[in-house]
Design a protein around this motif. Structure first.
Motif, PDB file in Angstrom:
ATOM      1  N   GLY A   1       0.887  -1.152   0.006  1.00 23.23           N
ATOM      2  CA  GLY A   1       0.157  -0.096  -0.037  1.00 23.23           C
ATOM      3  C   GLY A   1       0.786   1.350   0.090  1.00 23.23           C
ATOM      4  N   LEU A   2       1.869   1.338  -0.676  1.00 25.01           N
ATOM      5  CA  LEU A   2       3.081   2.375  -0.676  1.00 25.01           C
ATOM      6  C   LEU A   2       3.297   2.858   0.484  1.00 25.01           C
ATOM      7  CD1 LEU A   2       1.583   4.675  -3.579  1.00 25.01           C
ATOM      8  CD2 LEU A   2       3.406   2.887  -3.729  1.00 25.01           C
ATOM      9  N   PRO A   3       4.025   2.056   1.572  1.00 24.52           N
ATOM     10  CA  PRO A   3       4.458   2.538   2.504  1.00 24.52           C
ATOM     11  C   PRO A   3       5.739   3.176   2.518  1.00 24.52           C
ATOM     12  CG  PRO A   3       4.894   0.428   2.422  1.00 24.52           C
ATOM     13  CD  PRO A   3       4.141   0.609   1.200  1.00 24.52           C
ATOM     14  N   ASP A   4       6.424   4.260   3.259  1.00 26.64           N
ATOM     15  CA  ASP A   4       7.626   4.627   3.289  1.00 26.64           C
ATOM     16  C   ASP A   4       8.548   3.802   4.029  1.00 26.64           C
ATOM     17  OD1 ASP A   4       7.283   5.308   5.545  1.00 26.64           O
ATOM     18  OD2 ASP A   4       7.636   7.722   5.473  1.00 26.64           O
ATOM     19  N   THR A   5      10.010   4.252   4.249  1.00 27.87           N
ATOM     20  CA  THR A   5      10.671   3.454   4.999  1.00 27.87           C
ATOM     21  C   THR A   5      10.238   3.173   6.432  1.00 27.87           C
ATOM     22  OG1 THR A   5      12.697   4.002   3.513  1.00 27.87           O
ATOM     23  CG2 THR A   5      13.232   2.908   5.506  1.00 27.87           C
ATOM     24  N   ALA A   6      10.027   4.070   6.983  1.00 23.88           N
ATOM     25  CA  ALA A   6       9.617   4.231   8.511  1.00 23.88           C
ATOM     26  C   ALA A   6       8.344   3.339   8.836  1.00 23.88           C
ATOM     27  CB  ALA A   6       9.281   5.809   8.896  1.00 23.88           C
ATOM     28  N   LEU A   7       7.487   3.428   7.760  1.00 27.51           N
ATOM     29  CA  LEU A   7       6.360   2.528   7.936  1.00 27.51           C
ATOM     30  C   LEU A   7       6.537   1.165   7.514  1.00 27.51           C
ATOM     31  CD1 LEU A   7       3.330   2.258   8.320  1.00 27.51           C
ATOM     32  CD2 LEU A   7       2.855   2.922   5.878  1.00 27.51           C
ATOM     33  N   SER A   8       7.554   0.881   6.555  1.00 35.41           N
ATOM     34  CA  SER A   8       7.720  -0.441   6.227  1.00 35.41           C
ATOM     35  C   SER A   8       8.572  -1.220   7.514  1.00 35.41           C
ATOM     36  CB  SER A   8       8.895  -0.824   5.225  1.00 35.41           C
ATOM     37  OG  SER A   8       8.180  -0.178   3.841  1.00 35.41           O
ATOM     38  N   GLU A   9       9.067  -0.277   8.222  1.00 36.13           N
ATOM     39  CA  GLU A   9       9.914  -0.906   9.479  1.00 36.13           C
ATOM     40  C   GLU A   9       8.676  -1.320  10.630  1.00 36.13           C
ATOM     41  OE1 GLU A   9      12.465   2.142  10.444  1.00 36.13           O
ATOM     42  OE2 GLU A   9      14.076   1.592   9.058  1.00 36.13           O
ATOM     43  N   SER A  10       7.522  -0.704  10.529  1.00 39.79           N
ATOM     44  CA  SER A  10       6.545  -1.163  11.469  1.00 39.79           C
ATOM     45  C   SER A  10       6.413  -2.509  11.602  1.00 39.79           C
ATOM     46  CB  SER A  10       5.425  -0.407  10.980  1.00 39.79           C
ATOM     47  OG  SER A  10       4.594  -1.009   9.786  1.00 39.79           O
TER      48      SER A  10
END
Length: 509
Positions: free
Chosen positions: A36-45
């Motif tokens: 869903g188009l996450p950025d790097t900070a969101l991918s690390e969630s």
């Protein structure tokens, strides 16, 4: 195969978009996929959520987990999705069993110990959720005061992920004993302005400051060091009226996204004041950053004052990027991660020395600068930028007589006249999109004054002589209306236009 659904909010600039967070748990090779188009900070969630669930005392589902952030075409960034992802996964695993989770918005960052951390932009995110029909919102305890500022929101705070699980019908978890996360201390966002009575002498600059406050005009001060330019500029917020409720919400939202809002004081109700150093970069002044940009000083000064001290020392790129907000009242910033719009309807106050050594005003007997150095120094303030500055006033050094003279009027006395003038302008501009004279377009003002066009004879002569551009003439007309409002007149006279022209061209006596 199980599916858990809840909601979060994605911010693009100040615009919030409700995002459906779906977690599908399938009996397959264990894994965790986030789409869903996450950025790097969101991918690390993925790692934060897994660690937080385990720290809470719950078993991590040993399945193939796919989390979708819908709409998938909208870029998402930041760590505020952590809590929503964890709740969706636990709902899919049958741990969070409360009905209606798909209509609850969850905002917050997760620590590895399961503690909820506060996030930026809670106010605009909650406002967007309520506007979309999502009234139930769960946020970290530290963000409850800010989220509660949004009318219509049913806000619940939580300290840990265990609190949220229990809130949604899950088992009572033996969560580790942790202190509630605290917001970082915010300083410098609401400095109390000094009193205008502290300014000695300077009758003409004080008048220009009052006119600028009454009409929302931009202002340029030139003069030697120590003449009081910075002191005058810092007093401008003190004579501006309080923000309206709608303006307060808008300004507070900007500061929330920027991370400079202290919810302990409630909404920002006073005009903000920003004075970036002349070494500031374009990104620091107008906003920027990797991915989606953050608001800069120009947006943080929205509905307030942006002061550029020693303006010729700023880089040309910084000064020229201010043209767009001066003309349109907003900043549109394009980055690889998307386009963000930030409001930036501020009053610009520029202070400059007359030359590099600063002693070139008056007779200039102590000035050591060459004529070429003077021209090169002041040419850093480009013509197109200065053409957008309504008032251009010279601030002369205060002598012994001024230092021993009586104190001038207080900010409270001047603010009362400014409030009356602004009320007159609002009455005249009723039914239009504008609230102050500086926002009124030239064609509208010219049409209104056409039956009495003879009062513009000084402006006509300046246009014929090439001393004034058409945009400059419109700005003189706006100034003239402000001068008339301060004097209690419905329409400007020839004298008002003459005074406005003198203040515009820097030739006021």
């Amino acid at each position: 195969m199980s599916l858990g659904t809840t909601a979060a909010v994605a911010l693009v600039g100040l615009a919030g978009h409700v995002v459906e967070v779906q977690a599908q748990l399938a009996y397959s090779v264990p894994g965790f996929t986030l789409v869903g188009l996450p950025d790097t900070a969101l991918s690390e969630s993925r790692d934060r959520v897994r660690a937080a669930v385990l720290s809470t005392g719950l078993a991590w589902p040993n399945r193939k987990i796919t989390v979708n952030l819908s709409p998938a075409s909208l870029p998402k960034h930041g760590s505020a999705f952590d809590l929503a992802i964890a709740v969706a996964v636990l709902a899919g695993a049958g741990v969070a069993t409360a009905p209606g989770l798909d209509r609850v918005v969850h905002l917050g960052e997760l620590g590895l110990d399961g503690r909820l951390q506060p996030v930026r932009g809670v106010l605009p995110m909650v406002a967007a959720a309520v506007a979309a029909g999502y009234r139930d919102v769960v946020v970290p305890t530290a963000d409850v005061p800010e989220a509660s500022l949004v009318p219509g929101a049913r806000v619940r705070g939580a300290t840990t992920l265990a609190d949220v699980v229990t809130m949604h019908g899950g088992p009572a978890c033996a969560a580790p004993d942790v202190e509630p996360a605290r917001r970082a201390r915010v300083t410098g966002t609401r400095r109390a302005p000094g009193d205008l009575a502290d300014v000695l002498g300077q009758d003409l600059p004080r008048l220009a400051l009052e006119i600028a406050a009454a009409g929302g005009h931009h202002l340029l001060f030139t003069g030697p060091p120590g003449a009081g330019k910075t002191m005058l500029a810092s007093r401008l917020p003190g004579i501006l009226p309080d923000l309206t409720e709608a303006e307060a919400v808008e300004v507070t939202a900007v500061h929330s996204v920027a991370g400079t809002f202290d919810p302990g004081g409630g909404l920002v109700t006073r005009p903000p004041y920003e004075d970036p150093h002349h070494t500031a970069t374009p990104a620091a002044v107008v906003g920027g950053g990797s991915g989606l940009p953050r608001p800069g000083a120009a947006s943080r000064a929205h509905r307030g004052v942006l002061f550029l001290d020693e303006a010729p020392e700023f880089s040309a790129r910084v000064l020229e990027t201010l043209r767009q907000p001066l003309e349109h009242g907003e900043l549109v910033i394009h980055r690889s991660g998307g386009t963000a719009r930030f409001p930036a309807r501020f009053q610009l106050v520029i202070a400059a020395n007359p030359c590099p050594c600063g002693m070139g005003s008056g007779k200039g007997l102590e000035c050591v600068c060459t004529p070429m150095a003077k021209r090169r120094y002041l040419s850093r303030l480009s013509g197109p930028l200065l053409d957008r500055v309504d008032l251009q006033v010279e601030v002369e050094a205060v002598g012994r007589a001024g230092m021993r003279g009586e104190r001038g009027e207080s900010s409270a006395a001047v603010a009362a006249r400014v409030a009356a003038a602004r009320a007159a302008a609002r009455a005249r501009l009723a039914g239009t999109p504008w609230t102050v004279n500086a926002e009124a377009p030239g064609p509208w003002l010219r049409e209104r004054l056409r039956p009495r066009w003879s009062v513009m004879r000084d402006v006509d002569r300046a246009l014929d002589a090439g001393a004034l551009s058409l945009r400059g003439a419109d700005r003189v007309l706006r100034l003239a209306y402000t001068v008339a409002d301060l004097a209690g007149r419905d329409e400007p006279t020839a004298g008002d236009v003459g005074q406005a022209l003198a203040l515009r061209t820097g030739r006021a006596a």
